[in-house]
Design a protein around this motif. Structure first.
Motif, PDB file in Angstrom:
ATOM      1  N   THR A 173      81.950  -9.140 -71.852  1.00 26.47           N
ATOM      2  CA  THR A 173      83.047  -8.237 -71.518  1.00 26.47           C
ATOM      3  C   THR A 173      83.793  -8.761 -70.290  1.00 26.47           C
ATOM      4  O   THR A 173      83.183  -9.351 -69.389  1.00 26.47           O
ATOM      5  CB  THR A 173      82.557  -6.808 -71.220  1.00 26.47           C
ATOM      6  OG1 THR A 173      81.711  -6.816 -70.064  1.00 26.47           O
ATOM      7  CG2 THR A 173      81.790  -6.240 -72.397  1.00 26.47           C
ATOM      8  N   GLN A 175      86.512  -7.098 -67.419  1.00 26.03           N
ATOM      9  CA  GLN A 175      87.021  -5.810 -66.960  1.00 26.03           C
ATOM     10  C   GLN A 175      87.947  -6.002 -65.766  1.00 26.03           C
ATOM     11  O   GLN A 175      87.676  -6.826 -64.885  1.00 26.03           O
ATOM     12  CB  GLN A 175      85.863  -4.883 -66.567  1.00 26.03           C
ATOM     13  CG  GLN A 175      84.958  -4.524 -67.738  1.00 26.03           C
ATOM     14  CD  GLN A 175      83.760  -3.697 -67.323  1.00 26.03           C
ATOM     15  OE1 GLN A 175      83.362  -3.715 -66.150  1.00 26.03           O
ATOM     16  NE2 GLN A 175      83.170  -2.982 -68.264  1.00 26.03           N
ATOM     17  N   LEU A 203      90.473  -1.221 -67.509  1.00 27.32           N
ATOM     18  CA  LEU A 203      90.462  -1.746 -68.872  1.00 27.32           C
ATOM     19  C   LEU A 203      89.252  -2.654 -69.074  1.00 27.32           C
ATOM     20  O   LEU A 203      88.852  -3.394 -68.177  1.00 27.32           O
ATOM     21  CB  LEU A 203      91.743  -2.525 -69.148  1.00 27.32           C
ATOM     22  CG  LEU A 203      93.058  -1.750 -68.984  1.00 27.32           C
ATOM     23  CD1 LEU A 203      94.243  -2.689 -69.196  1.00 27.32           C
ATOM     24  CD2 LEU A 203      93.124  -0.573 -69.944  1.00 27.32           C
ATOM     25  N   SER A 204      88.707  -2.607 -70.277  1.00 30.40           N
ATOM     26  CA  SER A 204      87.560  -3.443 -70.620  1.00 30.40           C
ATOM     27  C   SER A 204      87.812  -4.091 -71.975  1.00 30.40           C
ATOM     28  O   SER A 204      88.284  -3.431 -72.912  1.00 30.40           O
ATOM     29  CB  SER A 204      86.283  -2.598 -70.665  1.00 30.40           C
ATOM     30  OG  SER A 204      85.154  -3.409 -70.929  1.00 30.40           O
ATOM     31  N   MET A 205      87.530  -5.367 -72.061  1.00 31.08           N
ATOM     32  CA  MET A 205      87.716  -6.110 -73.308  1.00 31.08           C
ATOM     33  C   MET A 205      86.401  -6.775 -73.695  1.00 31.08           C
ATOM     34  O   MET A 205      85.836  -7.560 -72.916  1.00 31.08           O
ATOM     35  CB  MET A 205      88.804  -7.170 -73.147  1.00 31.08           C
ATOM     36  CG  MET A 205      89.054  -8.005 -74.394  1.00 31.08           C
ATOM     37  SD  MET A 205      89.842  -7.085 -75.723  1.00 31.08           S
ATOM     38  CE  MET A 205      91.503  -6.926 -75.046  1.00 31.08           C
ATOM     39  N   THR A 206      85.907  -6.451 -74.904  1.00 30.78           N
ATOM     40  CA  THR A 206      84.678  -7.057 -75.396  1.00 30.78           C
ATOM     41  C   THR A 206      84.998  -8.308 -76.212  1.00 30.78           C
ATOM     42  O   THR A 206      85.904  -8.294 -77.045  1.00 30.78           O
ATOM     43  CB  THR A 206      83.892  -6.066 -76.276  1.00 30.78           C
ATOM     44  OG1 THR A 206      83.452  -4.980 -75.471  1.00 30.78           O
ATOM     45  CG2 THR A 206      82.686  -6.718 -76.894  1.00 30.78           C
ATOM     46  N   TYR A 260      87.731  -9.674 -80.630  1.00 32.66           N
ATOM     47  CA  TYR A 260      88.019  -8.860 -79.446  1.00 32.66           C
ATOM     48  C   TYR A 260      88.016  -7.377 -79.822  1.00 32.66           C
ATOM     49  O   TYR A 260      88.539  -6.990 -80.872  1.00 32.66           O
ATOM     50  CB  TYR A 260      89.382  -9.239 -78.853  1.00 32.66           C
ATOM     51  CG  TYR A 260      89.526 -10.707 -78.548  1.00 32.66           C
ATOM     52  CD1 TYR A 260      89.090 -11.231 -77.334  1.00 32.66           C
ATOM     53  CD2 TYR A 260      90.094 -11.582 -79.487  1.00 32.66           C
ATOM     54  CE1 TYR A 260      89.222 -12.581 -77.054  1.00 32.66           C
ATOM     55  CE2 TYR A 260      90.220 -12.922 -79.208  1.00 32.66           C
ATOM     56  CZ  TYR A 260      89.786 -13.420 -77.998  1.00 32.66           C
ATOM     57  OH  TYR A 260      89.908 -14.757 -77.723  1.00 32.66           O
ATOM     58  N   PRO A 262      89.029  -3.856 -77.692  1.00 36.33           N
ATOM     59  CA  PRO A 262      89.485  -3.286 -76.421  1.00 36.33           C
ATOM     60  C   PRO A 262      88.810  -1.948 -76.121  1.00 36.33           C
ATOM     61  O   PRO A 262      88.302  -1.269 -77.019  1.00 36.33           O
ATOM     62  CB  PRO A 262      90.988  -3.104 -76.656  1.00 36.33           C
ATOM     63  CG  PRO A 262      91.103  -2.895 -78.131  1.00 36.33           C
ATOM     64  CD  PRO A 262      90.024  -3.719 -78.768  1.00 36.33           C
ATOM     65  N   TYR A 293      84.730   1.858 -76.409  1.00 35.76           N
ATOM     66  CA  TYR A 293      85.545   0.897 -77.144  1.00 35.76           C
ATOM     67  C   TYR A 293      86.075   1.521 -78.435  1.00 35.76           C
ATOM     68  O   TYR A 293      85.599   2.572 -78.875  1.00 35.76           O
ATOM     69  CB  TYR A 293      84.723  -0.355 -77.443  1.00 35.76           C
ATOM     70  CG  TYR A 293      84.243  -1.048 -76.193  1.00 35.76           C
ATOM     71  CD1 TYR A 293      85.052  -1.957 -75.534  1.00 35.76           C
ATOM     72  CD2 TYR A 293      82.991  -0.778 -75.671  1.00 35.76           C
ATOM     73  CE1 TYR A 293      84.628  -2.584 -74.381  1.00 35.76           C
ATOM     74  CE2 TYR A 293      82.554  -1.409 -74.506  1.00 35.76           C
ATOM     75  CZ  TYR A 293      83.379  -2.304 -73.871  1.00 35.76           C
ATOM     76  OH  TYR A 293      82.960  -2.917 -72.724  1.00 35.76           O
TER      77      TYR A 293
END
Length: 322
Positions: A173, A175, A203-206, A260, A262, A293
């Motif tokens: 992730t 962030q 915001l967090s993106m995996t 991805y 979000p 998510y």
């Protein structure tokens, strides 16, 4: 002629000395006899040093060189003083509460993985700061078990690299968040360590990277060979069969297949930090984090995957204030 007298015949030569002086040698008397014998009488010459302005010119040259040397020395000392001033400002700046900005780098250990972080602080008031934080983390499932094949029958087919049974994706992730930090109890411990509280969200993106395993397969002639594959519906049974797993393929395989997901996150924490550090500033953090998510995060096969991730953490950061 019996006697020949030569008076004041001038001989002039130039010196090779650095001052470029003219030397005039004036012989006073020569006496030649008529009997074939020669007697030469030379009086002590009068050596006259005639500078004719050359000494003055040399002095001007040396004074100019000396002046330039002094200017260079003064410029060097000035540069050294400026460099020392900047080093002192970097070393001792922010060692009290009269600072406006701070930059930290550090790491955290989570109950579901680890993370590295960079965070920037700027003063909002006497007892509060604004925070901008960037964080990169790896998420692991609590039931992950690292294994390695033990037999040597098929070692010639593939390297027996350790693998995690049932792991479908490597989960990372990134962030980016914004928050506020408040001083709750200033100088609480030993008159220097303050207790602070913070709250941030962002915001967090995996990032999902497929895991590739070397699977044992057989051709039409029943000859065994190794096949590097990621998990899908057609080979899921092989992914869950320990007898058919030879080992993990190299980590870089699958980077071109990133997926991805979000999301957003929120994180409260308690922070211990010195009011008057002697050099670099240290922060000790204890807190929690909740991330949600848009899709479920597939970490392990045969385990329930959720669209949220929660963890507790302890962290340490090192930085400078100015």
């Amino acid at each position: 002629m019996n006697n020949l007298h030569l008076f004041y015949q001038n001989l002039t030569c130039y010196s090779l000395f650095p001052m470029n002086l003219k030397i005039s040698i004036r012989p006073i008397f020569f006496n030649f006899t008529s009997k074939g014998g020669v007697i030469i009488c030379l009086s002590l010459p009068a050596i006259l040093l005639s500078t004719k302005g050359s000494i003055y010119a040399q002095d001007k040259v040396w004074q100019s060189i000396k002046g330039k040397k002094i200017d260079l020395q003064q410029h060097a000392r000035s540069g050294q003083n400026r460099a020392k001033s900047k080093m002192d400002q970097f070393k001792y700046g922010g060692t009290d509460n009269s600072y406006n900005q701070a930059l930290y780098i550090g790491g955290r250990l989570h109950t579901n993985g680890w993370s590295g972080q960079v965070h920037y602080h700027f003063q909002k008031g006497n007892h509060s700061q604004n925070i901008v934080r960037f964080q990169f983390a790896e998420i692991r499932h609590e039931k992950e078990i690292r294994q390695q094949r033990q037999d040597t029958v098929y070692r010639s087919l593939a390297s027996y690299r350790p693998y995690i049974f049932g792991k479908q994706f490597k989960v990372y992730t990134t962030q980016l968040g914004y928050g506020r930090q408040w001083t709750i109890f200033p100088s609480l411990i030993q008159g220097n360590i303050s207790l602070n509280a913070s709250l941030e969200a962002g915001l967090s993106m995996t990032l999902l990277k497929p895991v590739y395993l070397d699977l044992l397969r057989y051709d039409a002639l029943n000859q065994a060979y190794a096949s590097s594959e990621s998990c899908n519906t057609s080979n899921q049974e092989l992914f869950l069969s320990r007898n058919r797993i030879l080992g993990a393929d190299k980590w870089s395989k699958g980077l071109s297949e990133l997926r991805y997901i979000p999301g957003i996150y929120i994180s409260p924490s308690v922070i211990l930090s010195p009011d008057k550090p002697t050099g670099f500033v240290q922060q000790f953090q204890i807190g929690a984090q909740l991330a949600c998510y848009t899709k479920a995060i597939p970490v392990l096969l045969q385990q329930k995957n959720t669209f949220w991730q929660a963890s507790f953490f302890v962290g340490f950061s090192l930085g400078k204030r100015w």
